[in-house]
Design a protein around this motif. Structure first.
Motif, PDB file in Angstrom:
ATOM      1  N   GLY A   1       0.772  -1.235   0.000  1.00 21.37           N
ATOM      2  CA  GLY A   1       0.000   0.000   0.000  1.00 21.37           C
ATOM      3  C   GLY A   1       0.800   1.279   0.000  1.00 21.37           C
ATOM      4  N   THR A   2       2.094   1.215   0.307  1.00 26.01           N
ATOM      5  CA  THR A   2       2.851   2.456   0.469  1.00 26.01           C
ATOM      6  C   THR A   2       3.032   3.196  -0.854  1.00 26.01           C
ATOM      7  OG1 THR A   2       4.921   1.183   0.351  1.00 26.01           O
ATOM      8  CG2 THR A   2       4.047   1.677   2.550  1.00 26.01           C
ATOM      9  N   ALA A   3       3.271   2.478  -1.942  1.00 26.41           N
ATOM     10  CA  ALA A   3       3.451   3.142  -3.239  1.00 26.41           C
ATOM     11  C   ALA A   3       2.164   3.840  -3.662  1.00 26.41           C
ATOM     12  CB  ALA A   3       3.889   2.136  -4.298  1.00 26.41           C
ATOM     13  N   ALA A   4       1.035   3.188  -3.445  1.00 26.83           N
ATOM     14  CA  ALA A   4      -0.254   3.788  -3.804  1.00 26.83           C
ATOM     15  C   ALA A   4      -0.522   5.040  -2.991  1.00 26.83           C
ATOM     16  CB  ALA A   4      -1.376   2.775  -3.602  1.00 26.83           C
ATOM     17  N   VAL A   5      -0.188   5.001  -1.703  1.00 29.54           N
ATOM     18  CA  VAL A   5      -0.388   6.178  -0.855  1.00 29.54           C
ATOM     19  C   VAL A   5       0.449   7.340  -1.367  1.00 29.54           C
ATOM     20  CG1 VAL A   5       0.017   7.137   1.444  1.00 29.54           C
ATOM     21  CG2 VAL A   5      -1.034   4.887   1.207  1.00 29.54           C
ATOM     22  N   GLU A   6       1.715   7.073  -1.669  1.00 32.64           N
ATOM     23  CA  GLU A   6       2.608   8.149  -2.088  1.00 32.64           C
ATOM     24  C   GLU A   6       2.255   8.709  -3.460  1.00 32.64           C
ATOM     25  OE1 GLU A   6       6.513   6.502  -1.629  1.00 32.64           O
ATOM     26  OE2 GLU A   6       6.468   6.724   0.560  1.00 32.64           O
ATOM     27  N   ALA A   7       1.498   7.954  -4.260  1.00 29.48           N
ATOM     28  CA  ALA A   7       1.081   8.420  -5.586  1.00 29.48           C
ATOM     29  C   ALA A   7      -0.290   9.085  -5.566  1.00 29.48           C
ATOM     30  CB  ALA A   7       1.063   7.248  -6.563  1.00 29.48           C
ATOM     31  N   SER A   8      -0.944   9.093  -4.428  1.00 29.23           N
ATOM     32  CA  SER A   8      -2.332   9.566  -4.344  1.00 29.23           C
ATOM     33  C   SER A   8      -2.431  10.871  -3.559  1.00 29.23           C
ATOM     34  CB  SER A   8      -3.216   8.497  -3.688  1.00 29.23           C
ATOM     35  OG  SER A   8      -3.192   7.303  -4.442  1.00 29.23           O
ATOM     36  N   GLY A   9      -3.593  11.524  -3.714  1.00 31.41           N
ATOM     37  CA  GLY A   9      -3.829  12.784  -3.010  1.00 31.41           C
ATOM     38  C   GLY A   9      -5.294  13.153  -3.080  1.00 31.41           C
ATOM     39  N   PRO A  10      -5.631  14.423  -2.960  1.00 31.66           N
ATOM     40  CA  PRO A  10      -7.029  14.855  -3.034  1.00 31.66           C
ATOM     41  C   PRO A  10      -7.686  14.402  -4.334  1.00 31.66           C
ATOM     42  CG  PRO A  10      -5.639  16.635  -2.233  1.00 31.66           C
ATOM     43  CD  PRO A  10      -4.704  15.544  -2.677  1.00 31.66           C
ATOM     44  N   GLY A  11      -8.917  13.905  -4.208  1.00 34.54           N
ATOM     45  CA  GLY A  11      -9.633  13.397  -5.371  1.00 34.54           C
ATOM     46  C   GLY A  11      -9.362  11.944  -5.681  1.00 34.54           C
ATOM     47  N   ASP A  12      -8.466  11.298  -4.908  1.00 37.37           N
ATOM     48  CA  ASP A  12      -8.129   9.888  -5.138  1.00 37.37           C
ATOM     49  C   ASP A  12      -8.667   9.010  -4.013  1.00 37.37           C
ATOM     50  OD1 ASP A  12      -6.619  10.402  -7.476  1.00 37.37           O
ATOM     51  OD2 ASP A  12      -4.896  10.971  -6.240  1.00 37.37           O
ATOM     52  N   VAL A  13      -9.074   7.794  -4.374  1.00 36.04           N
ATOM     53  CA  VAL A  13      -9.510   6.770  -3.426  1.00 36.04           C
ATOM     54  C   VAL A  13      -8.658   5.539  -3.647  1.00 36.04           C
ATOM     55  CG1 VAL A  13     -11.404   5.289  -2.667  1.00 36.04           C
ATOM     56  CG2 VAL A  13     -11.874   7.647  -3.378  1.00 36.04           C
ATOM     57  N   ILE A  14      -8.032   5.032  -2.597  1.00 37.64           N
ATOM     58  CA  ILE A  14      -7.209   3.823  -2.718  1.00 37.64           C
ATOM     59  C   ILE A  14      -8.108   2.599  -2.586  1.00 37.64           C
ATOM     60  CG2 ILE A  14      -5.334   2.491  -1.684  1.00 37.64           C
ATOM     61  CD1 ILE A  14      -4.102   5.172  -0.828  1.00 37.64           C
ATOM     62  N   VAL A  15      -8.007   1.694  -3.559  1.00 35.65           N
ATOM     63  CA  VAL A  15      -8.869   0.520  -3.642  1.00 35.65           C
ATOM     64  C   VAL A  15      -7.994  -0.728  -3.607  1.00 35.65           C
ATOM     65  CG1 VAL A  15     -10.529  -0.711  -5.071  1.00 35.65           C
ATOM     66  CG2 VAL A  15     -10.611   1.783  -4.941  1.00 35.65           C
ATOM     67  N   VAL A  16      -8.226  -1.591  -2.620  1.00 31.82           N
ATOM     68  CA  VAL A  16      -7.345  -2.722  -2.362  1.00 31.82           C
ATOM     69  C   VAL A  16      -8.055  -4.038  -2.662  1.00 31.82           C
ATOM     70  CG1 VAL A  16      -5.908  -3.884  -0.648  1.00 31.82           C
ATOM     71  CG2 VAL A  16      -6.206  -1.386  -0.548  1.00 31.82           C
ATOM     72  N   GLU A  17      -7.528  -4.777  -3.634  1.00 32.77           N
ATOM     73  CA  GLU A  17      -7.990  -6.151  -3.873  1.00 32.77           C
ATOM     74  C   GLU A  17      -7.331  -7.048  -2.831  1.00 32.77           C
ATOM     75  OE1 GLU A  17      -6.903  -9.686  -6.870  1.00 32.77           O
ATOM     76  OE2 GLU A  17      -7.706  -7.928  -7.914  1.00 32.77           O
ATOM     77  N   HIS A  18      -8.136  -7.537  -1.907  1.00 34.74           N
ATOM     78  CA  HIS A  18      -7.632  -8.364  -0.798  1.00 34.74           C
ATOM     79  C   HIS A  18      -8.290  -9.742  -0.825  1.00 34.74           C
ATOM     80  CE1 HIS A  18      -5.825  -9.427   2.922  1.00 34.74           C
ATOM     81  NE2 HIS A  18      -6.664  -8.839   3.766  1.00 34.74           N
ATOM     82  N   GLY A  19      -8.936 -10.064  -1.944  1.00 37.33           N
ATOM     83  CA  GLY A  19      -9.494 -11.400  -2.125  1.00 37.33           C
ATOM     84  C   GLY A  19     -10.611 -11.757  -1.174  1.00 37.33           C
ATOM     85  N   GLY A  20     -11.234 -10.765  -0.555  1.00 36.80           N
ATOM     86  CA  GLY A  20     -12.314 -11.056   0.381  1.00 36.80           C
ATOM     87  C   GLY A  20     -11.851 -11.624   1.709  1.00 36.80           C
ATOM     88  N   ARG A  21     -10.550 -11.621   1.978  1.00 37.93           N
ATOM     89  CA  ARG A  21     -10.038 -12.218   3.217  1.00 37.93           C
ATOM     90  C   ARG A  21     -10.493 -11.420   4.438  1.00 37.93           C
ATOM     91  NH1 ARG A  21      -5.781 -11.577  -0.253  1.00 37.93           N
ATOM     92  NH2 ARG A  21      -4.942 -13.475  -1.228  1.00 37.93           N
ATOM     93  N   THR A  22     -11.062 -12.106   5.401  1.00 38.82           N
ATOM     94  CA  THR A  22     -11.475 -11.444   6.635  1.00 38.82           C
ATOM     95  C   THR A  22     -10.663 -11.925   7.840  1.00 38.82           C
ATOM     96  OG1 THR A  22     -13.226 -13.098   6.957  1.00 38.82           O
ATOM     97  CG2 THR A  22     -13.828 -11.043   5.835  1.00 38.82           C
ATOM     98  N   GLY A  23      -9.694 -12.822   7.612  1.00 34.35           N
ATOM     99  CA  GLY A  23      -8.880 -13.341   8.712  1.00 34.35           C
ATOM    100  C   GLY A  23      -7.529 -12.677   8.814  1.00 34.35           C
ATOM    101  N   VAL A  24      -7.266 -11.662   7.970  1.00 28.12           N
ATOM    102  CA  VAL A  24      -5.997 -10.960   8.009  1.00 28.12           C
ATOM    103  C   VAL A  24      -6.216  -9.556   7.462  1.00 28.12           C
ATOM    104  CG1 VAL A  24      -5.365 -11.949   5.765  1.00 28.12           C
ATOM    105  CG2 VAL A  24      -3.584 -10.953   7.212  1.00 28.12           C
ATOM    106  N   SER A  25      -5.524  -8.602   8.039  1.00 27.09           N
ATOM    107  CA  SER A  25      -5.694  -7.216   7.617  1.00 27.09           C
ATOM    108  C   SER A  25      -5.011  -6.943   6.281  1.00 27.09           C
ATOM    109  CB  SER A  25      -5.108  -6.275   8.676  1.00 27.09           C
ATOM    110  OG  SER A  25      -5.112  -4.942   8.233  1.00 27.09           O
ATOM    111  N   GLY A  26      -5.662  -6.105   5.472  1.00 29.08           N
ATOM    112  CA  GLY A  26      -5.060  -5.639   4.225  1.00 29.08           C
ATOM    113  C   GLY A  26      -4.808  -4.145   4.241  1.00 29.08           C
ATOM    114  N   TRP A  27      -4.973  -3.513   5.406  1.00 25.72           N
ATOM    115  CA  TRP A  27      -4.773  -2.072   5.557  1.00 25.72           C
ATOM    116  C   TRP A  27      -4.651  -1.774   7.037  1.00 25.72           C
ATOM    117  CZ3 TRP A  27      -3.873   1.596   1.946  1.00 25.72           C
ATOM    118  CH2 TRP A  27      -3.912   2.936   2.357  1.00 25.72           C
ATOM    119  N   GLY A  28      -3.827  -0.769   7.406  1.00 27.53           N
ATOM    120  CA  GLY A  28      -3.637  -0.478   8.817  1.00 27.53           C
ATOM    121  C   GLY A  28      -3.428   0.991   9.119  1.00 27.53           C
ATOM    122  N   GLY A  29      -3.126   1.265  10.374  1.00 28.62           N
ATOM    123  CA  GLY A  29      -3.137   2.616  10.890  1.00 28.62           C
ATOM    124  C   GLY A  29      -2.070   3.540  10.345  1.00 28.62           C
TER     125      GLY A  29
END
Length: 220
Positions: A65-93
Motif C-alpha cells: 500500500g505504500t506506493a499507492a499512498v505516495e502516488a495519491s492525493g485529493p480526489g483519489d480513493v485507494i482501492v485494495v484487492e484483498h481477495g475477500g479475506r477477513t482473517g488478516v488485515s489488508g490495511w492499517g493505521g
C-alpha cells in the motif's frame, strides 16, 4: 475536467449512481462492503493495489500500500484487492495516517482491515468487509499496484471512479463515468422532486406509482 467530474460525483450518493448503472446496463456495485469508520461519503478516482498470500509473489522491499499512498492525493480513493479475506488485515493505521496527510479521500478494501479506531480519529473513511487485529506481515504481500483488480467480483481499473457511503460502494468504468454521472444527476433530480411532493402532502402511493417502477427503463 477530471476534477469537475469528481466534484459532480461527490454531490451524488451511491444509490443514485447504482440506479444509473441499472439504467445503462453497467455492472459496478461491490456487494459486501460497508463503512467501518463512521458516516462518510467518498468519491474520487481509483488508485489500485493487489494483495496475495505471502509466498505467491516475490518479497517486496516496501510494505503493501505504500506506493499507492505516495502516488495519491485529493480526489483519489485507494482501492485494495484483498481477495475477500477477513482473517488478516489488508490495511492499517500507519497507512491511514500517511493517506490522511496526503489528502486521500478514503480507502476501499475487499477484505478486512485493522486499526479502525485510528482511521476514525484521523477522519479517513475506510470501507471494508470487516475489522480484524491480525497483521498482514508474514501473511499477505502486495503483488502490484496501479493495475486492473477485482473488487467483490467487479472489475476495477486505474482511471475508474468510485463513490461510497452508508449504502455501499459503487464503481464507475472510466470510459463511461461522464455518462453515468449525467444519468445519476437526472435520477437524483427526479427523486428530489418526488420527495418534495411527499413533503407537500401528496399520497406516496401516487408519487411512487407505476411510473416509478419503470423509471430505470426510460431513455435506455
Amino acid at each position: 475536467m477530471a476534477e469537475d467530474l469528481v466534484r459532480r460525483l461527490a454531490a451524488l450518493d451511491a444509490c443514485a449512481v447504482s440506479d444509473a448503472l441499472d439504467r445503462l446496463g453497467v455492472t459496478g456495485v461491490a456487494l459486501g462492503l460497508a463503512p467501518l469508520t463512521g458516516n462518510h461519503r467518498i468519491a474520487g478516482r481509483v488508485t489500485t493495489v493487489r494483495l496475495v498470500e505471502a509466498g505467491e509473489a516475490p518479497p517486496s522491499p516496501r510494505h503493501l500500500g505504500t506506493a499507492a499512498v505516495e502516488a495519491s492525493g485529493p480526489g483519489d480513493v485507494i482501492v485494495v484487492e484483498h481477495g475477500g479475506r477477513t482473517g488478516v488485515s489488508g490495511w492499517g493505521g500507519i497507512l491511514s495516517l500517511a493517506a490522511a496527510q496526503r489528502g486521500v479521500e478514503g480507502v476501499v478494501v475487499d477484505g478486512a482491515c485493522r486499526d479502525v479506531d485510528e482511521s476514525r480519529e484521523l477522519g479517513l473513511p475506510v470501507f471494508a468487509r470487516a475489522a480484524v487485529p491480525l497483521t498482514a506481515r508474514g501473511r499477505v504481500v502486495e503483488q502490484d499496484w496501479n493495475i486492473p483488480v477485482t473488487i467483490c467480483g467487479v472489475a476495477v481499473a486505474p482511471g475508474d471512479h468510485v463513490i461510497a457511503d452508508g449504502s455501499g460502494v459503487v464503481f464507475l468504468p472510466g470510459e463511461r463515468a461522464e455518462e453515468i454521472v449525467g444519468v445519476a444527476e437526472r435520477i437524483a433530480a427526479r427523486e428530489r422532486t418526488m420527495a418534495e411532493l411527499v413533503k407537500a402532502g401528496a399520497p406516496v402511493s401516487e408519487v411512487m406509482g407505476a411510473g416509478y417502477e419503470t423509471m430505470l427503463q426510460e431513455n435506455r
